[in-house]
Motif scaffolding. Structure first.
Motif, PDB file in Angstrom:
ATOM      1  N   PHE A  35       3.739  11.988   0.311  1.00  0.00           N
ATOM      2  CA  PHE A  35       4.216  11.014  -0.672  1.00  0.00           C
ATOM      3  C   PHE A  35       5.158   9.995  -0.031  1.00  0.00           C
ATOM      4  N   SER A  36       5.983  10.462   0.919  1.00  0.00           N
ATOM      5  CA  SER A  36       6.967   9.560   1.537  1.00  0.00           C
ATOM      6  C   SER A  36       6.296   8.446   2.329  1.00  0.00           C
ATOM      7  N   THR A  37       5.107   8.709   2.877  1.00  0.00           N
ATOM      8  CA  THR A  37       4.417   7.681   3.651  1.00  0.00           C
ATOM      9  C   THR A  37       3.813   6.601   2.755  1.00  0.00           C
ATOM     10  N   CYS A  38       3.689   6.898   1.458  1.00  0.00           N
ATOM     11  CA  CYS A  38       3.063   5.943   0.532  1.00  0.00           C
ATOM     12  C   CYS A  38       4.056   5.293  -0.434  1.00  0.00           C
ATOM     13  N   SER A  39       5.229   5.879  -0.579  1.00  0.00           N
ATOM     14  CA  SER A  39       6.150   5.428  -1.627  1.00  0.00           C
ATOM     15  C   SER A  39       6.588   3.980  -1.441  1.00  0.00           C
ATOM     16  N   SER A  40       6.899   3.600  -0.199  1.00  0.00           N
ATOM     17  CA  SER A  40       7.350   2.224   0.050  1.00  0.00           C
ATOM     18  C   SER A  40       6.253   1.223  -0.273  1.00  0.00           C
ATOM     19  N   HIS A  41       5.039   1.526   0.193  1.00  0.00           N
ATOM     20  CA  HIS A  41       3.923   0.622  -0.056  1.00  0.00           C
ATOM     21  C   HIS A  41       3.625   0.517  -1.545  1.00  0.00           C
ATOM     22  N   LEU A  42       3.661   1.623  -2.251  1.00  0.00           N
ATOM     23  CA  LEU A  42       3.372   1.619  -3.682  1.00  0.00           C
ATOM     24  C   LEU A  42       4.437   0.846  -4.455  1.00  0.00           C
ATOM     25  N   THR A  43       5.687   0.935  -4.024  1.00  0.00           N
ATOM     26  CA  THR A  43       6.761   0.157  -4.655  1.00  0.00           C
ATOM     27  C   THR A  43       6.528  -1.335  -4.501  1.00  0.00           C
ATOM     28  N   VAL A  44       6.173  -1.763  -3.292  1.00  0.00           N
ATOM     29  CA  VAL A  44       5.889  -3.180  -3.039  1.00  0.00           C
ATOM     30  C   VAL A  44       4.680  -3.643  -3.843  1.00  0.00           C
ATOM     31  N   VAL A  45       3.659  -2.793  -3.923  1.00  0.00           N
ATOM     32  CA  VAL A  45       2.446  -3.130  -4.690  1.00  0.00           C
ATOM     33  C   VAL A  45       2.789  -3.409  -6.145  1.00  0.00           C
ATOM     34  N   MET A  46       3.560  -2.542  -6.759  1.00  0.00           N
ATOM     35  CA  MET A  46       3.891  -2.700  -8.178  1.00  0.00           C
ATOM     36  C   MET A  46       4.698  -3.962  -8.418  1.00  0.00           C
ATOM     37  N   ILE A  47       5.688  -4.233  -7.552  1.00  0.00           N
ATOM     38  CA  ILE A  47       6.510  -5.432  -7.723  1.00  0.00           C
ATOM     39  C   ILE A  47       5.664  -6.691  -7.579  1.00  0.00           C
ATOM     40  N   PHE A  48       4.824  -6.730  -6.544  1.00  0.00           N
ATOM     41  CA  PHE A  48       4.022  -7.932  -6.282  1.00  0.00           C
ATOM     42  C   PHE A  48       3.025  -8.200  -7.395  1.00  0.00           C
ATOM     43  N   TYR A  49       2.278  -7.185  -7.811  1.00  0.00           N
ATOM     44  CA  TYR A  49       1.198  -7.408  -8.773  1.00  0.00           C
ATOM     45  C   TYR A  49       1.715  -7.646 -10.187  1.00  0.00           C
ATOM     46  N   VAL A  50       2.834  -7.034 -10.541  1.00  0.00           N
ATOM     47  CA  VAL A  50       3.401  -7.294 -11.863  1.00  0.00           C
ATOM     48  C   VAL A  50       3.844  -8.752 -11.971  1.00  0.00           C
ATOM     49  N   THR A  51       4.587  -9.231 -10.963  1.00  0.00           N
ATOM     50  CA  THR A  51       5.081 -10.616 -11.026  1.00  0.00           C
ATOM     51  C   THR A  51       3.956 -11.640 -10.886  1.00  0.00           C
ATOM     52  N   SER A  52       3.010 -11.408  -9.968  1.00  0.00           N
ATOM     53  CA  SER A  52       1.931 -12.376  -9.782  1.00  0.00           C
ATOM     54  C   SER A  52       0.997 -12.401 -10.983  1.00  0.00           C
ATOM     55  N   SER A  53       0.785 -11.261 -11.638  1.00  0.00           N
ATOM     56  CA  SER A  53      -0.051 -11.233 -12.837  1.00  0.00           C
ATOM     57  C   SER A  53       0.606 -11.996 -13.975  1.00  0.00           C
ATOM     58  N   VAL A  54       1.908 -11.827 -14.135  1.00  0.00           N
ATOM     59  CA  VAL A  54       2.636 -12.569 -15.166  1.00  0.00           C
ATOM     60  C   VAL A  54       2.538 -14.066 -14.908  1.00  0.00           C
ATOM     61  N   SER A  55       2.530 -14.453 -13.649  1.00  0.00           N
ATOM     62  CA  SER A  55       2.531 -15.869 -13.299  1.00  0.00           C
ATOM     63  C   SER A  55       1.160 -16.509 -13.361  1.00  0.00           C
ATOM     64  N   TYR A  56       0.099 -15.785 -12.963  1.00  0.00           N
ATOM     65  CA  TYR A  56      -1.205 -16.420 -12.791  1.00  0.00           C
ATOM     66  C   TYR A  56      -2.287 -15.945 -13.759  1.00  0.00           C
ATOM     67  N   VAL A  57      -2.201 -14.733 -14.245  1.00  0.00           N
ATOM     68  CA  VAL A  57      -3.277 -14.211 -15.065  1.00  0.00           C
ATOM     69  C   VAL A  57      -2.904 -14.202 -16.545  1.00  0.00           C
ATOM     70  N   ARG A  58      -1.879 -14.919 -16.933  1.00  0.00           N
ATOM     71  CA  ARG A  58      -1.476 -15.037 -18.313  1.00  0.00           C
ATOM     72  C   ARG A  58      -1.837 -16.419 -18.826  1.00  0.00           C
ATOM     73  N   PRO A  59      -1.750 -16.670 -20.107  1.00  0.00           N
ATOM     74  CA  PRO A  59      -2.036 -18.005 -20.634  1.00  0.00           C
ATOM     75  C   PRO A  59      -1.148 -19.055 -19.984  1.00  0.00           C
ATOM     76  N   ALA A  60      -1.723 -20.237 -19.706  1.00  0.00           N
ATOM     77  CA  ALA A  60      -0.980 -21.288 -19.007  1.00  0.00           C
ATOM     78  C   ALA A  60       0.146 -21.844 -19.857  1.00  0.00           C
ATOM     79  N   GLU A  61      -0.009 -21.797 -21.196  1.00  0.00           N
ATOM     80  CA  GLU A  61       1.005 -22.379 -22.079  1.00  0.00           C
ATOM     81  C   GLU A  61       2.136 -21.381 -22.295  1.00  0.00           C
ATOM     82  N   SER A  62       2.875 -21.085 -21.275  1.00  0.00           N
ATOM     83  CA  SER A  62       3.997 -20.160 -21.384  1.00  0.00           C
ATOM     84  C   SER A  62       5.297 -20.914 -21.160  1.00  0.00           C
ATOM     85  N   ASN A  63       6.388 -20.193 -21.264  1.00  0.00           N
ATOM     86  CA  ASN A  63       7.707 -20.799 -21.145  1.00  0.00           C
ATOM     87  C   ASN A  63       7.944 -21.307 -19.726  1.00  0.00           C
ATOM     88  N   PRO A  64       8.265 -22.628 -19.551  1.00  0.00           N
ATOM     89  CA  PRO A  64       8.507 -23.157 -18.198  1.00  0.00           C
ATOM     90  C   PRO A  64       9.640 -22.442 -17.477  1.00  0.00           C
TER      91      PRO A  64
END
Length: 332
Positions: free
Chosen positions: A242-271
């Motif tokens: 688990f220790s060999t994967c924990s860092s990578h999995l943490t980075v994955v969750m942070i990156f994909y959550v923020t990028s999904s909110v930015s790019y895969v949501r409706p364009a008419e969002s709060n500036p």
């Protein structure tokens, strides 16, 4: 507003103005110092990881080869956005030429897509290491690792080209103020003088393929990884896996959550929400990632301690030699 008259007697913008983060002139110097510090720490931390991977032979493995390339990507990522912000807060120069804006948009997009593919490659590396350890060394050869890195870059360049060429060909005739701190697709599409429904659809499709498709692959890989780890009989073995994967999995969750909110949501969002999310994944994450990997990774910690020990020994040896030389000068 700088305009250029075309052959059909229409006008086209040749310069944009980046509004940036909340424009508070009295705070410009403080913003400048904060972003300069962030930029310095990000570059230093990522260069440290690259240096450790290069110098320590214990880190000459596929996992750390990918991590070194990932750190280089993060350095380029932050160098695409922060220097212009520093220029804005230092000199008050909000202007950016049309060509420079498109170049920043393309570079930023390519880096984002490449980062997504890098995370996929790193998850595949962990999948092979844990689920197929006997074939790991054969599959993850130096040639294969190089091919995966170059393939990630090439795929990102090709995927990003079509939608961004489409944006660059749109007519922009005013206004020319970008309500963002960098040239991104959403605020640029809002300034176009024609219907952008098709362009927004294409961008959403490409974002979904590169972001959600990559995220799905990573989740499938980690499903197999978790199943394999749970079958390990010893508690110590499970913890080590688990220790060999924990860092990578943490980075994955942070990156994909923020990028999904930015790019895969409706364009008419709060500036303002767009700016905050973009600042997080474009400026904050490149700073956090090196610390996530180094603080949670014993191999990186040991490599860093080894470098400090060698530096200390070298300094001690230099001091001793200096004392010997001074004594010889006195005796002479």
């Amino acid at each position: 507003m700088k305009l250029m008259r075309g052959a059909n007697n229409s006008t086209a913008i040749i310069e944009f103005f980046i509004r940036g983060l909340p424009d508070l002139p009295e705070m410009h110097m403080y913003f400048f110092m904060v972003f300069l510090l962030i930029y310095f720490l990000t570059m230093t931390a990522n260069m440290t990881i690259i240096g450790l991977v290069w110098m320590d032979h214990h880190l000459h493995t596929p996992m750390y080869f990918f991590l070194g390339n990932y750190s280089f990507l993060e350095m380029m990522y932050v160098s695409t956005t922060v220097p212009k912000l520093l220029d804005i807060y230092r000199s008050g120069n909000y202007a950016i030429s049309f060509s420079a804006c498109i170049a920043q948009l393309y570079t930023f997009t390519v880096l984002g897509v490449t980062e997504s593919f890098f995370l996929v490659v790193m998850s595949y590396d962990r999948y092979l290491a844990i689920c197929s350890p006997l074939h790991y060394a054969t599959i993850m050869s130096q040639r294969s690792c190089t091919f995966l890195v170059l393939g990630s870059w090439a795929a990102a360049v090709l995927i990003s080209a079509s939608p961004l060429v489409m944006i660059a060909r749109l007519p922009f005739c005013g206004p020319n103020e970008i309500d963002h701190f960098l040239c991104e697709s959403a605020p640029l599409l809002q300034l176009a003088c024609s219907d952008t429904t098709f362009s927004k659809t294409i961008l959403s499709v490409f974002a979904s393929i590169s972001i959600l498709g990559s995220f799905l692959f990573i989740m499938v890989s980690y499903s197999y990884i978790i199943i394999t780890i749970m079958r390990i009989p010893s508690r110590r073995g499970k913890k080590k896996a688990f220790s060999t994967c924990s860092s990578h999995l943490t980075v994955v969750m942070i990156f994909y959550v923020t990028s999904s909110v930015s790019y895969v949501r409706p364009a008419e969002s709060n500036p303002l929400q767009n700016k905050i999310v973009a600042a997080f994944y474009a400026i904050v994450i490149p700073l956090l990632n090196p610390f996530i990997y180094s603080l949670r990774n014993k191999d990186m910690q040991e490599a860093l301690r080894s470098v400090f020990r060698r530096a200390s020994q070298c300094a001690t040896h230099t001091d001793i030699m200096r004392v010997i030389v001074q004594e010889e000068k006195k005796n002479w």
